[in-house]
Design a protein around this motif. Structure first.
Motif, PDB file in Angstrom:
ATOM      1  N   LYS A  96      -3.161  15.837  16.427  1.00  0.00           N
ATOM      2  CA  LYS A  96      -3.042  16.740  15.288  1.00  0.00           C
ATOM      3  C   LYS A  96      -1.721  16.499  14.553  1.00  0.00           C
ATOM      4  CE  LYS A  96      -5.869  20.374  17.345  1.00  0.00           C
ATOM      5  NZ  LYS A  96      -5.921  21.788  17.761  1.00  0.00           N
ATOM      6  N   LYS A  97      -1.780  16.557  13.224  1.00  0.00           N
ATOM      7  CA  LYS A  97      -0.567  16.398  12.428  1.00  0.00           C
ATOM      8  C   LYS A  97       0.223  17.703  12.422  1.00  0.00           C
ATOM      9  CE  LYS A  97      -2.561  15.073   8.612  1.00  0.00           C
ATOM     10  NZ  LYS A  97      -2.734  14.517   7.261  1.00  0.00           N
ATOM     11  N   SER A  98       1.516  17.574  12.146  1.00  0.00           N
ATOM     12  CA  SER A  98       2.362  18.766  12.032  1.00  0.00           C
ATOM     13  C   SER A  98       2.099  19.453  10.703  1.00  0.00           C
ATOM     14  CB  SER A  98       3.832  18.364  12.139  1.00  0.00           C
ATOM     15  OG  SER A  98       4.216  17.624  10.987  1.00  0.00           O
ATOM     16  N   LYS A  99       2.701  20.636  10.535  1.00  0.00           N
ATOM     17  CA  LYS A  99       2.524  21.397   9.300  1.00  0.00           C
ATOM     18  C   LYS A  99       3.608  21.081   8.276  1.00  0.00           C
ATOM     19  CE  LYS A  99       0.185  25.202  11.648  1.00  0.00           C
ATOM     20  NZ  LYS A  99       0.197  26.663  11.953  1.00  0.00           N
ATOM     21  N   LEU A 100       4.420  20.063   8.542  1.00  0.00           N
ATOM     22  CA  LEU A 100       5.507  19.716   7.630  1.00  0.00           C
ATOM     23  C   LEU A 100       4.953  19.179   6.317  1.00  0.00           C
ATOM     24  CD1 LEU A 100       7.953  17.973  10.130  1.00  0.00           C
ATOM     25  CD2 LEU A 100       8.139  20.289   9.204  1.00  0.00           C
ATOM     26  N   LEU A 101       5.647  19.469   5.218  1.00  0.00           N
ATOM     27  CA  LEU A 101       5.272  18.962   3.894  1.00  0.00           C
ATOM     28  C   LEU A 101       6.382  18.040   3.414  1.00  0.00           C
ATOM     29  CD1 LEU A 101       3.364  18.992   1.466  1.00  0.00           C
ATOM     30  CD2 LEU A 101       4.661  20.936   0.577  1.00  0.00           C
ATOM     31  N   PHE A 102       6.028  16.785   3.170  1.00  0.00           N
ATOM     32  CA  PHE A 102       7.002  15.781   2.751  1.00  0.00           C
ATOM     33  C   PHE A 102       6.796  15.466   1.277  1.00  0.00           C
ATOM     34  CE2 PHE A 102       5.945  14.873   7.225  1.00  0.00           C
ATOM     35  CZ  PHE A 102       7.187  15.136   7.799  1.00  0.00           C
ATOM     36  N   GLY A 103       7.912  15.319   0.567  1.00  0.00           N
ATOM     37  CA  GLY A 103       7.851  14.909  -0.818  1.00  0.00           C
ATOM     38  C   GLY A 103       8.198  13.434  -0.957  1.00  0.00           C
ATOM     39  N   VAL A 104       7.435  12.728  -1.785  1.00  0.00           N
ATOM     40  CA  VAL A 104       7.675  11.308  -2.035  1.00  0.00           C
ATOM     41  C   VAL A 104       7.853  11.122  -3.535  1.00  0.00           C
ATOM     42  CG1 VAL A 104       6.760   8.975  -1.882  1.00  0.00           C
ATOM     43  CG2 VAL A 104       6.341  10.590  -0.023  1.00  0.00           C
ATOM     44  N   CYS A 105       9.049  10.702  -3.921  1.00  0.00           N
ATOM     45  CA  CYS A 105       9.314  10.483  -5.338  1.00  0.00           C
ATOM     46  C   CYS A 105       8.510   9.302  -5.860  1.00  0.00           C
ATOM     47  CB  CYS A 105      10.804  10.222  -5.567  1.00  0.00           C
ATOM     48  SG  CYS A 105      11.843  11.674  -5.319  1.00  0.00           S
ATOM     49  N   LYS A 106       8.071   9.401  -7.096  1.00  0.00           N
ATOM     50  CA  LYS A 106       7.351   8.301  -7.715  1.00  0.00           C
ATOM     51  C   LYS A 106       8.302   7.146  -7.970  1.00  0.00           C
ATOM     52  CE  LYS A 106       3.743  11.137  -9.769  1.00  0.00           C
ATOM     53  NZ  LYS A 106       3.036  11.535 -11.008  1.00  0.00           N
ATOM     54  N   ASN A 107       7.777   5.950  -7.801  1.00  0.00           N
ATOM     55  CA  ASN A 107       8.603   4.746  -7.920  1.00  0.00           C
ATOM     56  C   ASN A 107       7.893   3.761  -8.829  1.00  0.00           C
ATOM     57  OD1 ASN A 107      10.536   2.800  -7.558  1.00  0.00           O
ATOM     58  ND2 ASN A 107       9.771   2.133  -5.558  1.00  0.00           N
ATOM     59  N   GLU A 108       8.456   3.514 -10.003  1.00  0.00           N
ATOM     60  CA  GLU A 108       7.788   2.641 -10.966  1.00  0.00           C
ATOM     61  C   GLU A 108       7.704   1.212 -10.463  1.00  0.00           C
ATOM     62  OE1 GLU A 108       9.774   3.022 -14.658  1.00  0.00           O
ATOM     63  OE2 GLU A 108       9.265   5.151 -14.931  1.00  0.00           O
ATOM     64  N   ASP A 109       8.763   0.718  -9.852  1.00  0.00           N
ATOM     65  CA  ASP A 109       8.788  -0.651  -9.328  1.00  0.00           C
ATOM     66  C   ASP A 109       8.657  -0.586  -7.793  1.00  0.00           C
ATOM     67  OD1 ASP A 109       9.069  -3.303  -8.805  1.00  0.00           O
ATOM     68  OD2 ASP A 109      11.242  -3.357  -9.118  1.00  0.00           O
ATOM     69  N   ASP A 110       7.453  -0.866  -7.312  1.00  0.00           N
ATOM     70  CA  ASP A 110       7.227  -0.812  -5.859  1.00  0.00           C
ATOM     71  C   ASP A 110       6.798  -2.188  -5.350  1.00  0.00           C
ATOM     72  OD1 ASP A 110       7.197   0.499  -3.405  1.00  0.00           O
ATOM     73  OD2 ASP A 110       5.071   0.987  -3.543  1.00  0.00           O
ATOM     74  N   SER A 111       7.489  -3.224  -5.832  1.00  0.00           N
ATOM     75  CA  SER A 111       7.133  -4.598  -5.471  1.00  0.00           C
ATOM     76  C   SER A 111       7.343  -4.876  -3.992  1.00  0.00           C
ATOM     77  CB  SER A 111       7.941  -5.600  -6.310  1.00  0.00           C
ATOM     78  OG  SER A 111       9.332  -5.381  -6.124  1.00  0.00           O
ATOM     79  N   GLU A 112       8.228  -4.094  -3.360  1.00  0.00           N
ATOM     80  CA  GLU A 112       8.476  -4.286  -1.925  1.00  0.00           C
ATOM     81  C   GLU A 112       7.721  -3.265  -1.079  1.00  0.00           C
ATOM     82  OE1 GLU A 112      12.728  -4.219  -1.485  1.00  0.00           O
ATOM     83  OE2 GLU A 112      12.910  -6.327  -2.040  1.00  0.00           O
TER      84      GLU A 112
END
Length: 998
Positions: free
Chosen positions: A632-648
Motif C-alpha cells: 500500500k502507498k502512503s498518504k503523502l502528497l508530493f508536488g512535482v514542478c513542471k520542467n520544459e526541458d526534460d531531455s535527461e
C-alpha cells in the motif's frame, strides 16, 4: 459435384456424350411432354369449337325452320316443359340443353349450356369455379375462347367454353316478350350464356408430322456430330501415338546409352569406393559373402579366410556385446546404422572404423543382405584422445594457475581492506586502496580468462533463481554512479515503472554483462561527457516480461571496421586504445557469449567520435510475491514542478518513483498544499520556497550548475544524477523520521557464537581468516593440512569446518571423506564442511558437493559471502547485538528483533527498510484478524493460507521467531488441526513495534 461435372463436360472423350445425354434427357422429360400437351390442347380446342359451332347451327336451324312454323300454323306452345306437356314443343335454348345431354352420354365428349341469369328451368343449377370464371371472362370478351385443364370424376380433361350470343332478332324478341325471361331489355349481340365442351386428355405423346421431322433431324445431327468429333479424335490420337512411339524409341535408345554409361560409371565408382572404403556384404545371418581388397588389407585376413565367416572375426573384445545387439536391432528393422566401431586385425591389433550398414531390400521390401561401408578413422580417434588429454591438461593448468594466483591475491586483498579500515594516515590509506584496487583488477583479469575458457569448452552455465529486479538495477547504478562522478560524467538512469518486482534469472551473469557494458561506456567517455542507462519494458504477460537494456554514451565511438571485431576475444578497436585505456579485450567477447546463452544478442550502434550504444533484449520469467502485489502507498502528497526541458528524464524518473510511494501532483501553483516539492529549475524552486517556506523543497539536478551559491540555502535537499528509488526514499525518510534512532548496519557489528575449524596451508591466508572470523566473534582453530584437520576434529567439537581443497600431505577432499567416514562409524553429529579454494573452474562446485562437502567459497574471500555461509549453516547459534527494548512477561525467551538483520538480508538501506516495516504494520491488524477468524471458523485450509501469508512477510523482514510460530500453525493446519493460539505471536509483534519506535 460441380467440379466433377465440369471435368466430365470438358473431357474430349466423354464430354460430347454427357452433353448429348443431358440434351436428350431434357427433351424427353421437359420439352417433348410440354409440346405434346400443347398439341393436345390445340386438338381439343379445335374439336370442341366445332361441336359448339354445330350446336349453335342446330339451334339456329330449329329456331328458323321449326319454331317459326309452329307459331304460325299450329296451336302448340313453345316452352321448356315440353316433356310434361303434350301440347308443348321445346324452346331453342331447351333444345340446346337436350342436345348437350345427348352428347354428354358419350365417354369422350361432354357438352353443357349455362348462364348466370335466373331462368326458371335452371334456377337450381350450381356452377363450379370454371363455369363462373368462364361466364365472367366471356361476358367481357365474347369473341374469345376460355379453356383450361381440369380433373372431373378423377379424369384429366380439357374444358373449352365460348360465349352464346344473341345473333337473331327473333331470339331477342322472344326473350323480351316471354313472361319467364329474367329481363326484357335484351339486345342483339348480348351474351345470354356459355356453351362448354370438355374431352379427356390422353397420356400418350402427340406430335405433329413437322415436329417428328424436327426430332429426327436433331438425332441425325447428334449422330453426325459424334461421328465427326470422334473421327477427328481418332486421327489426332493416331498421329500422337506415332509421335509418342518415335519419342519412346529415341528415349529407349538414349536410356540404353545412359545405362551403358552408368554401368561404366558404376564400375568406376566401385573402383573409387574399393580404393577408399572398406566394403563387405553379409547374408541375413551376418556371414560374409563379399569383401574388397581394402577389407583384406586392413584386417590382415585373406579373402578365402573371410568368406563364409561371421563378422565376429574382426570384432574387438573391448566392445560390449550390448553394442552389437543394438546394431542388429537397427538393421533388422530395415534402418541404416551409422556409428564408430572398434575392430581388431588378424594379429590382434586394434583399429577404428566409421561404419555404415545398409539393409538391401527386394521388390517386396524384405531384406536380402547387408552392405557395409567403413572408413578407417584410427588416426582421427587418436587425435581426439590427444585433444581430450590436452583439454584436461589445460583445465588442470587453469585450475593450478587460478589457485596459485588467487591464494596470494586473497591475502593481498584481505589485508589491504583491513588496512583501509585501520588507523592509518590519509596517504597510507590511499596506498592501501591502490593495492586493493590493483589486486581486484588483477582478479578481474583472471576471472575473464577463466570465463573465456569456460565458454570455449561449453562449460559456462546459466543458473536461474529469483531476485529483486529493482534492487539488482539500483545496486549497479549505485556502484557506477561513484565512478562516473569521479570522472565528471553525467550518468543518466531511466527505467519503466511497470517493471516486475521479482524475476527468475541468473542475476550474477546479467550483472556481469550490464556492469561490463557500463564500465566500458564510462571508460571510453571523456570528462564532461554523458552515459545513458535505460531499462525499458517492451512487453509483459502473466508469466514473462520482455525487457530491453540499453547503455548509450557520448564517448570515442567506433568505425565500421572496429565494430566487426569488437566482440572477438583479446580484441580491441586498435592498439592505441589498448595502450591508452588498458584492458584485455575479453570483456565484450564474454558479454556477447553470455547474452547468446541467455537466448539473445548484443546490438551495437556506433559512430567514430560520436559515442556508442549497446543494447540487448531478454525474455525473463516473472515470480511475483503476494506481499509485493498488495503493497500500500502512503498518504503523502508530493508536488512535482513542471520542467520544459526534460531531455535527461529527471521529471519523468522522479514522478515514476514518487507514484510508487504516494500521490503526485504536477504544479506551477505555489499555493498548492503538498508534503514535499521536487523542482528542476533554480528560479522556480526559489520562488516556491519564498512563498511556502514550511514545505521541504528538493532540488533535482546538478548542484554545481546552480548559478548563485547563496541560492543553495533555499533548498532542503539535493538529488543529483543518476536518479534511483533509494535516493528519493532516503530524503522522504529523513524528512518524516529525522529523530528516529538509527540501527547498526555495519556487517562487522554482526556477532556469532561459534567454533570453526579452518584447514589452510598458506600462512598469510591463515592470518586473514583468523582476523575475519575474530571480528565476527567466532573462535577459529587453524591447521595447515588435511591430516591435521582430521586429528584436531577427533579431539574438539566444532560448529563448522572451512576446508581448503589444495593442501600438502592430505588435500581437503580426501580429508572431508575421512571425516565423513568418522561421523558414520561413530554416529557423530553432522558438521557443515565448506570448501575453501582458489580454484574457479566449471564443475568444481559439483565435484566438492559430490565428495560430501556442503557448500563452496571461492577465494579471494568476500566478507559478505562468508557471513552468508555462516548464517546459512549456523543460523540457530547466532547472537547479534540488539536494541535495548523493554521486555514483558510474554516475550521472555524471544530473540529480540534487530532492524540491521533486514538491512543485511535484503541489501537495503535503513530508510527503505523503514518504509517496508511501515507498510507491514499498516496491514498487520487486518491480517491477524483474518487469521483469528479462520481459527474461529475451524477452517484448516483457510488457516494454512492466512498463516503462510503473514509468515512470508515475517521471513522477508527477518522476524524469525514470529515466522517460526506461524510456520508451526501452518504445519498443523496442513494436518487438519484447527486449534491455534496467536496470543504469543501478537506479543512478539507488539514488542518489535515498540522496540522500533523507542
Amino acid at each position: 459435384m460441380l467440379k466433377l461435372l465440369y471435368k466430365a463436360i470438358t473431357n474430349p472423350i466423354i464430354g460430347p456424350i454427357v452433353v448429348s445425354s443431358i440434351g436428350i434427357v431434357f427433351l424427353s422429360l421437359f420439352y417433348m411432354p410440354k409440346l405434346s400437351a400443347q398439341n393436345q390442347q390445340e386438338r381439343v380446342i379445335g374439336e370442341t369449337t366445332k361441336i359448339i359451332s354445330l350446336l349453335k347451327h342446330s339451334r339456329a336451324y330449329y329456331t328458323d325452320n321449326v319454331v317459326n312454323k309452329i307459331e304460325k300454323k299450329s296451336n302448340l306452345h313453345i316452352n321448356f316443359d315440353h316433356k310434361t306437356d303434350e301440347n308443348t314443343v321445346p324452346l331453342p335454348a331447351t333444345t340446346i340443353h337436350d342436345l348437350s345431354d345427348i352428347l354428354t352420354k358419350s365417354d369422350n365428349v361432354h357438352a353443357s349450356f349455362y348462364s348466370n341469369y335466373p331462368f326458371p328451368n335452371r334456377s337450381s343449377r350450381v356452377l363450379d369455379s370454371f363455369q363462373k370464371d368462364s361466364i365472367e371472362f366471356l361476358t367481357k370478351n365474347p369473341d374469345k375462347i376460355f379453356s383450361k385443364s381440369d380433373i372431373i370424376d378423377g379424369k384429366n380433361v380439357y374444358r373449352v367454353a365460348t360465349a352464346d350470343i344473341l345473333t337473331s332478332q327473333t331470339c331477342v324478341n322472344c326473350h323480351n316478350t316471354r313472361a319467364d325471361s329474367p329481363k326484357t331489355d335484351w339486345r342483339l349481340h348480348d351474351v345470354r350464356g356459355v356453351l362448354e365442351v370438355y374431352v379427356p386428355i390422353s397420356d400418350h405423346f402427340m406430335l405433329s408430322r413437322e415436329q417428328i421431322w424436327y426430332v429426327i433431324l436433331f438425332i441425325g445431327l447428334v449422330v453426325l456430330t459424334f461421328s465427326l468429333h470422334y473421327g477427328i479424335l481418332y486421327f489426332k490420337r493416331e498421329k500422337e501415338l506415332i509421335n509418342t512411339a518415335s519419342i519412346l524409341e529415341n528415349e529407349i535408345q538414349k536410356r540404353t546409352k545412359d545405362l551403358h554409361e552408368s554401368n561404366q560409371f558404376l564400375l568406376e565408382y566401385k573402383k573409387a569406393v574399393d580404393a577408399s572404403a572398406i566394403v563387405s556384404k553379409s547374408d541375413l545371418f551376418g556371414n560374409i559373402i563379399y569383401v574388397n581388397d581394402a577389407f583384406c588389407k586392413i584386417s590382415g585376413f585373406s579373402r578365402d579366410e573371410l568368406m563364409g565367416q561371421p563378422h565376429n572375426i574382426v570384432r574387438s573384445p573391448d566392445v560390449e556385446k550390448s553394442f552389437y545387439k543394438e546394431v542388429w536391432k537397427t538393421i533388422k528393422s530395415k534402418n541404416i546404422f551409422k556409428g564408430i566401431i572398434k575392430n581388431r586385425t588378424k594379429n590382434g591389433d586394434s583399429y577404428y572404423v566409421a561404419a555404415t550398414i545398409i539393409p538391401i531390400l527386394d521388390e517386396d521390401g524384405e531384406i536380402l543382405e547387408y552392405l557395409s561401408l567403413r572408413y578407417e578413422i584410427t588416426e582421427l580417434i587418436n587425435a581426439k584422445d590427444r585433444a581430450l588429454s590436452a583439454e584436461r591438461t589445460k583445465s588442470t593448468f587453469l585450475a593450478n594457475m587460478s589457485h596459485e594466483i588467487r591464494t596470494p591475491l586473497n591475502a593481498i586483498i584481505g589485508f589491504s581492506d583491513i588496512l583501509c579500515e585501520s588507523n592509518l594516515n590519509r596517504d597510507e590509506k590511499e596506498y592501501a586502496k591502490i593495492i586493493s584496487r590493483s589486486a581486484k583488477s588483477l582478479l578481474g583479469i583472471i576471472n575473464d580468462v577463466l570465463d573465456i575458457s569456460k565458454i570455449e569448452s561449453g562449460k559456462l552455465d546459466i543458473s536461474e533463481s529469483a531476485f529483486s529486479f529493482g534492487l539488482f538495477s539500483e545496486h549497479i547504478v549505485e556502484l557506477f554512479s561513484i565512478v562516473a562522478k569521479e570522472k565528471n560524467i553525467r550518468f543518466i538512469y531511466k527505467t519503466t515503472p511497470a517493471l516486475p518486482h521479482t524475476l527468475v534469472f541468473d542475476s550474477t551473469r546479467l550483472q556481469q554483462v550490464v556492469s561490463n557494458l557500463l564500465s566500458n561506456s564510462i571508460k571510453f567517455t571523456p570528462e564532461g561527457g554523458s552515459v545513458f542507462f535505460d531499462i525499458s519494458l517492451l512487453d509483459i504477460s502473466n508469466t514473462h516480461a520482455k525487457i530491453k537494456f540499453s547503455i548509450k554514451d557520448s564517448g570515442i565511438g567506433m568505425s565500421k571496421e572496429q565494430q566487426k571485431i569488437v566482440f572477438e576475444p583479446f580484441s580491441q578497436a586498435d592498439d592505441g586504445i589498448s595502450r591508452k585505456y588498458g584492458g584485455t579485450g575479453l570483456g565484450l567477447a564474454i558479454c556477447s557469449d553470455i547474452v547468446k546463452l541467455m537466448g539473445s544478442r548484443i546490438d551495437l550502434s556506433s559512430e567514430l567520435g560520436h559515442g556508442s550504444e549497446f543494447s540487448f533484449v531478454l525474455d525473463l520469467r516473472i515470480e511475483e510475491s503476494k506481499e509485493q502485489n498488495e503493497t500500500k502507498k502512503s498518504k503523502l502528497l508530493f508536488g512535482v514542478c513542471k520542467n520544459e526541458d526534460d531531455s535527461e528524464y529527471l521529471r519523468v524518473c522522479v514522478k515514476n518513483y514518487l507514484l510508487q510511494l504516494g500521490n503526485v501532483v504536477e504544479t506551477e501553483d505555489f499555493t498548492q498544499d503538498v508534503d514535499m516539492i521536487f523542482c528542476f529549475d533554480e528560479d522556480k524552486a526559489i520562488e516556491f520556497k519564498k512563498k511556502r517556506d514550511s514545505i521541504k523543497t528538493v532540488y533535482v539536478g546538478d548542484k554545481a550548475k546552480i548559478k548563485d551559491p547563496a541560492s543553495k540555502t533555499y533548498f532542503d535537499y539535493f538529488i543529483d544524477l543518476p536518479i534511483y528509488s533509494s535516493k528519493i526514499v532516503n530524503i522522504i525518510h529523513d524528512n518524516s523520521k529525522a529523530q528516529s534512532q538509527k540501527a547498526i548496519s555495519d556487517a562487522t557489528n554482526k556477532k556469532f557464537n561459534a567454533n570453526i575449524l579452518v584447514a589452510e596451508d598458506n600462512p598469510n591466508n591463515q592470518r586473514l581468516i583468523d582476523i575475519l572470523l575474530s571480528n565476527l566473534g567466532i573462535t577459529a582453530t587453524i591447521v595447515g593440512n588435511g591430516q591435521e584437520a582430521i586429528d584436531v576434529y577427533k579431539k574438539i567439537k566444532f560448529d563448522m569446518l572451512l576446508m581448503d581443497v589444495n593442501m600438502p600431505e592430505l588435500d581437503g577432499v580426501s580429508a572431508t571423506k575421512e571425516i565423513l567416514k568418522l561421523q558414520r562409524e561413530n554416529s557423530l553429529h553432522k558438521v557443515p564442511i565448506i570448501a575453501l579454494t582458489a580454484n574457479s573452474i566449471s564443475g568444481d562446485r559439483e565435484k566438492y558437493l559430490e565428495a560430501g562437502m556442503d557448500d563452496y567459497i571461492s577465494k579471494p574471500i568476500e566478507l559478505n559471502k562468508l557471513i552468508e555461509i555462516i548464517e546459512k549453516y549456523l543460523y540457530k547459534n547466532r547472537d547479534f547485538h540488539t536494541l535495548n527494548v523493554q521486555s514483558t512477561d510474554n516475550n521472555e525467551g524471544f530473540e529480540v528483533y534487530k532492524k540491521s538483520d533486514v538491512m543485511k538480508q535484503l541489501g537495503l538501506n535503513e530508510s527503505t527498510v523503514d518504509m517496508l516495516l511501515e507498510s507491514f504494520f499498516l496491514t498487520l491488524d487486518d491480517d491477524l484478524s483474518r487469521l483469528q477468524s479462520t481459527i474461529d471458523a475451524k477452517d484448516a485450509n483457510a488457516i494454512k493460507s492466512a498463516a503462510h501469508y503473514i509468515k512470508s512477510s515475517c521471513s522477508n523482514l527477518a522476524m524469525n521467531e514470529a515466522a517460526k510460530l506461524l510456520g508451526e500453525i501452518e504445519a498443523s493446519a496442513t494436518k487438519g488441526e484447527t486449534n491455534a493460539d496467536i496470543t504469543k505471536i501478537k506479543s512478539i509483534f507488539y514488542t518489535i513495534k515498540n522496540g522500533l519506535m523507542s
